[in-house]
Design a protein around this motif. Structure first.
Motif, PDB file in Angstrom:
ATOM      1  N   LYS A   1       0.834  -1.203   0.000  1.00 37.35           N
ATOM      2  CA  LYS A   1       0.000   0.000   0.000  1.00 37.35           C
ATOM      3  C   LYS A   1       0.866   1.250   0.000  1.00 37.35           C
ATOM      4  O   LYS A   1       0.570   2.231  -0.670  1.00 37.35           O
ATOM      5  CB  LYS A   1      -0.912   0.024   1.226  1.00 37.35           C
ATOM      6  CG  LYS A   1      -2.075  -0.920   1.154  1.00 37.35           C
ATOM      7  CD  LYS A   1      -2.889  -0.810   2.436  1.00 37.35           C
ATOM      8  CE  LYS A   1      -3.923  -1.893   2.536  1.00 37.35           C
ATOM      9  NZ  LYS A   1      -4.632  -1.867   3.818  1.00 37.35           N
ATOM     10  N   GLY A   2       1.954   1.208   0.766  1.00 37.77           N
ATOM     11  CA  GLY A   2       2.856   2.352   0.825  1.00 37.77           C
ATOM     12  C   GLY A   2       3.588   2.581  -0.478  1.00 37.77           C
ATOM     13  O   GLY A   2       3.808   3.709  -0.893  1.00 37.77           O
ATOM     14  N   LEU A   3       3.976   1.485  -1.138  1.00 36.76           N
ATOM     15  CA  LEU A   3       4.669   1.609  -2.417  1.00 36.76           C
ATOM     16  C   LEU A   3       3.744   2.135  -3.510  1.00 36.76           C
ATOM     17  O   LEU A   3       4.144   2.926  -4.354  1.00 36.76           O
ATOM     18  CB  LEU A   3       5.229   0.253  -2.860  1.00 36.76           C
ATOM     19  CG  LEU A   3       6.478  -0.245  -2.164  1.00 36.76           C
ATOM     20  CD1 LEU A   3       6.762  -1.690  -2.566  1.00 36.76           C
ATOM     21  CD2 LEU A   3       7.663   0.633  -2.504  1.00 36.76           C
ATOM     22  N   LEU A   4       2.515   1.671  -3.491  1.00 35.57           N
ATOM     23  CA  LEU A   4       1.593   1.982  -4.577  1.00 35.57           C
ATOM     24  C   LEU A   4       0.251   2.464  -4.036  1.00 35.57           C
ATOM     25  O   LEU A   4      -0.724   1.728  -4.039  1.00 35.57           O
ATOM     26  CB  LEU A   4       1.370   0.740  -5.437  1.00 35.57           C
ATOM     27  CG  LEU A   4       2.621   0.118  -6.035  1.00 35.57           C
ATOM     28  CD1 LEU A   4       2.292  -1.216  -6.640  1.00 35.57           C
ATOM     29  CD2 LEU A   4       3.219   1.042  -7.066  1.00 35.57           C
ATOM     30  N   LYS A   5       0.221   3.677  -3.585  1.00 35.83           N
ATOM     31  CA  LYS A   5      -1.019   4.231  -3.072  1.00 35.83           C
ATOM     32  C   LYS A   5      -2.045   4.267  -4.205  1.00 35.83           C
ATOM     33  O   LYS A   5      -1.770   4.765  -5.290  1.00 35.83           O
ATOM     34  CB  LYS A   5      -0.776   5.641  -2.535  1.00 35.83           C
ATOM     35  CG  LYS A   5      -1.979   6.224  -1.863  1.00 35.83           C
ATOM     36  CD  LYS A   5      -1.647   7.590  -1.285  1.00 35.83           C
ATOM     37  CE  LYS A   5      -2.878   8.168  -0.643  1.00 35.83           C
ATOM     38  NZ  LYS A   5      -2.649   9.525  -0.190  1.00 35.83           N
ATOM     39  N   ASP A   6      -3.225   3.708  -3.960  1.00 35.47           N
ATOM     40  CA  ASP A   6      -4.318   3.664  -4.940  1.00 35.47           C
ATOM     41  C   ASP A   6      -3.893   2.926  -6.211  1.00 35.47           C
ATOM     42  O   ASP A   6      -4.240   3.309  -7.311  1.00 35.47           O
ATOM     43  CB  ASP A   6      -4.779   5.078  -5.275  1.00 35.47           C
ATOM     44  CG  ASP A   6      -6.188   5.105  -5.824  1.00 35.47           C
ATOM     45  OD1 ASP A   6      -6.945   4.153  -5.561  1.00 35.47           O
ATOM     46  OD2 ASP A   6      -6.528   6.064  -6.527  1.00 35.47           O
TER      47      ASP A   6
END
Length: 142
Positions: A105-110
């Motif tokens: 989630k932190g690497l690829l928000k949304d």
């Protein structure tokens, strides 16, 4: 009429079988697209990439099954770029990973609504913004 119905059912089952085989991994077309654009595929992943794999865990702390792939390209105009492709077993595994893994989630928000997901693969470009944007364009078109 019965023969027509049986034939139609048989054709539908054959098509379903063919589509299930073609719905496999998107990585083959992604790899082909990057190599066509001059990227080099690294057969061995380095410790940093393996660390990403180790960090991606679900809510229970179990490792999320994926295969990391690395592409590199040196370009005088856009700078060097490293592209990490995380290949999941299926699209559903990406959805589950996005729900469960705080690291992803932190690497690829949304990420599901972005250009970073293509089929069962997630793209993480590393480099100058121009080079990273070019890598994402290649990834989207694959």
């Amino acid at each position: 009429m019965k023969k027509f119905l049986k034939s139609s059912l048989l054709v539908a089952l054959c098509l379903l079988t063919v589509f299930s085989f073609t719905a496999c991994s998107k990585f083959g077309s992604v790899k082909k697209a990057f190599e066509k654009e001059g990227y080099t595929y690294s057969e061995e992943t380095n410790d940093n990439v393996n660390k990403i794999k180790e960090e991606l865990k679900d809510e229970e702390g179990n490792a999320i099954e994926l295969t990391p792939h690395v592409f590199t390209k040196k370009d005088g105009l856009t700078g060097s770029v490293i592209v990490i492709i995380l290949e999941f077993k299926s699209d559903k595994d990406i959805d589950k990973a996005l729900e469960d893994s705080e690291t992803l989630k932190g690497l690829l928000k949304d990420a599901q609504k972005s250009d970073y997901v293509n089929g069962n693969c997630v793209c993480i470009p590393i480099g100058l913004p121009t080079a990273a944007n070019n890598a994402l364009e290649i990834f989207k078109k694959a």
